[in-house]
Design a protein around this motif. Structure first.
Motif, short mmCIF file in Angstrom:
data_model
loop_
_atom_site.label_atom_id
_atom_site.label_comp_id
_atom_site.label_asym_id
_atom_site.label_seq_id
_atom_site.Cartn_x
_atom_site.Cartn_y
_atom_site.Cartn_z
N LEU A 246 -7.43 -34.45 11.89
CA LEU A 246 -6.69 -35.63 11.49
C LEU A 246 -6.09 -36.34 12.70
CD1 LEU A 246 -5.34 -37.44 9.32
CD2 LEU A 246 -3.47 -35.78 9.25
N TYR A 247 -5.53 -35.56 13.61
CA TYR A 247 -4.91 -36.15 14.82
C TYR A 247 -5.96 -36.86 15.67
CZ TYR A 247 -1.40 -36.38 18.55
OH TYR A 247 -0.50 -36.81 19.50
N LEU A 248 -7.14 -36.25 15.79
CA LEU A 248 -8.21 -36.87 16.56
C LEU A 248 -8.61 -38.20 15.97
CD1 LEU A 248 -10.44 -36.88 18.73
CD2 LEU A 248 -11.87 -35.59 17.12
N ARG A 249 -8.76 -38.26 14.65
CA ARG A 249 -9.17 -39.51 14.01
C ARG A 249 -8.18 -40.63 14.30
NH1 ARG A 249 -9.76 -37.87 8.96
NH2 ARG A 249 -7.79 -38.67 8.15
N GLU A 250 -6.89 -40.34 14.13
CA GLU A 250 -5.87 -41.36 14.37
C GLU A 250 -5.74 -41.69 15.84
OE1 GLU A 250 -4.40 -42.98 11.99
OE2 GLU A 250 -5.30 -41.79 10.39
N LEU A 251 -5.79 -40.66 16.68
CA LEU A 251 -5.62 -40.87 18.11
C LEU A 251 -6.81 -41.63 18.70
CD1 LEU A 251 -3.99 -40.28 20.68
CD2 LEU A 251 -5.28 -38.15 20.91
N GLY A 252 -8.02 -41.33 18.21
CA GLY A 252 -9.20 -42.03 18.73
C GLY A 252 -9.10 -43.53 18.54
N ASP A 253 -8.64 -43.94 17.36
CA ASP A 253 -8.46 -45.38 17.11
C ASP A 253 -7.39 -45.96 18.03
OD1 ASP A 253 -10.37 -45.28 15.15
OD2 ASP A 253 -8.94 -45.11 13.49
N ALA A 254 -6.30 -45.21 18.22
CA ALA A 254 -5.21 -45.71 19.06
C ALA A 254 -5.66 -45.86 20.51
CB ALA A 254 -4.01 -44.77 18.97
N LEU A 255 -6.40 -44.87 21.03
CA LEU A 255 -6.88 -44.96 22.41
C LEU A 255 -7.88 -46.10 22.57
CD1 LEU A 255 -7.35 -41.20 23.35
CD2 LEU A 255 -5.57 -42.77 24.16
N ALA A 256 -8.70 -46.31 21.55
CA ALA A 256 -9.65 -47.43 21.61
C ALA A 256 -8.91 -48.76 21.68
CB ALA A 256 -10.57 -47.40 20.40
N GLN A 257 -7.81 -48.89 20.95
CA GLN A 257 -7.01 -50.12 20.99
C GLN A 257 -6.37 -50.30 22.35
OE1 GLN A 257 -4.26 -50.07 17.73
NE2 GLN A 257 -5.85 -50.08 16.17
N ILE A 258 -5.91 -49.21 22.95
CA ILE A 258 -5.32 -49.30 24.29
C ILE A 258 -6.36 -49.76 25.30
CG2 ILE A 258 -4.34 -47.94 26.19
CD1 ILE A 258 -2.95 -46.23 24.04
N ARG A 259 -7.56 -49.17 25.22
CA ARG A 259 -8.63 -49.56 26.15
C ARG A 259 -9.01 -51.02 25.94
NH1 ARG A 259 -11.08 -44.03 24.44
NH2 ARG A 259 -10.48 -42.67 26.18
#
Length: 296
Positions: A70-83
């Motif tokens: 669950l953390y990976l799914r949410e974090l992956g989207d957040a890191l993509a937005q940062i990039r």
């Protein structure tokens, strides 16, 4: 609530995200240019800060726990937005910026690159960095902004702009078929049949379409790239069944002979990218130019 606990350092998050994607500290360490022990320590620090287990050990392997997944799914989207935000800042700071574009190699060399000078003339502030990709493009690492690829176009996780419907045509060296006999399906069926390895069974479909028995097929070498297959065709090794748009210039200049009517492949060339990249000025400029170039 301790907000520091809710905002772990970027180094911890990157270590976890890489380890979670690979489910391997070793591969994550290689990607991040760290040691395996450093990645493991960072993940352990993150687990301690969050107060949850993100991985469990299964023998020598690590596997995400339910909360880790669950953390990976949410974090992956957040890191993509940062990039994406970083890319936008860089792009705006340097004018129109750059576009990192993935392309099928032969499409790039035979169709896009001969036309790209017109894009630069209309958009002098943009640089297009071309990356060759044969397989499906992975946008999760943020290394590619957009791709021109071919397929069904049914990719709900991406923004997709259909460009050209693919049609396949038989091509041969003029010298190979210069004996004066009529060039028809029977003539082609007697030749060595070349194919790109990653394509579906095109020749089997072609034989069925022309009412020819499949056991008559004389299968020749497979090629990873369409450009290599076309060079083999020009050399007289055999005949190929290839996308029509990639051989139009060769046929026009007499380097290749097109035989029979084109056959729809049910695939489409598309420009595709994650929705987060839609705001990139370089991508906006390229998308507008490309669709205009194709009359879209």
């Amino acid at each position: 609530m301790n907000y520091r606990r809710l905002t772990p350092s970027m180094s911890l998050l990157l270590a976890f995200e890489a380890a979670a994607r690979h489910e391997s500290y070793t591969r994550a360490a290689r990607e991040l240019s760290l040691t395996q022990s450093a990645v493991s320590r960072q993940v352990q620090t993150l687990e301690a800060q969050l107060g949850v287990r993100l991985f469990r050990r299964e023998g020598r392997n690590i596997v995400l726990t339910d909360v880790g997944r669950l953390y990976l799914r949410e974090l992956g989207d957040a890191l993509a937005q940062i990039r994406s935000a970083t890319l936008q800042a860089v792009a705006y700071g340097s004018g129109m910026g750059t576009l990192r574009l993935a392309l099928l190699p032969t499409f790039g060399s035979t169709w896009l690159l001969p036309r790209l000078s017109r894009f630069y003339a209309a958009n002098p502030g943009v640089q297009v960095h071309v990356h060759s990709r044969i397989q499906a493009v992975d946008f999760t690492d943020g290394e590619i902004d957009a791709a021109i690829t071919v397929g069904s176009g049914d990719w709900p996780e991406l923004v997709v702009h259909p460009l050209l419907e693919e049609s396949m045509v038989v091509v041969a060296s003029p010298a190979l078929l210069a004996a004066g006999a009529p060039v028809d399906a029977e003539t082609i069926a007697a030749q060595t049949l070349l194919q790109v390895a990653s394509h579906p069974p095109l020749w089997a479909n072609w034989f069925a379409r022309h009412g020819l028995a499949p056991e008559r097929m004389r299968s020749g070498p497979n090629f990873e790239l369409t450009s290599h297959l076309l060079q083999a065709v020009r050399s007289g090794i055999g005949v190929g069944l290839v996308p029509q748009m990639l051989v139009e210039d060769d046929v026009r200049h007499g380097h290749l002979l097109s035989v029979g009517e084109p056959i729809p492949s049910k695939r489409t060339y598309c420009l595709a990218y994650p929705s987060r990249n839609a705001v990139l000025p370089s991508l906006k400029a390229f998308r507008q130019w490309l669709l205009t170039e194709l009359g879209g």
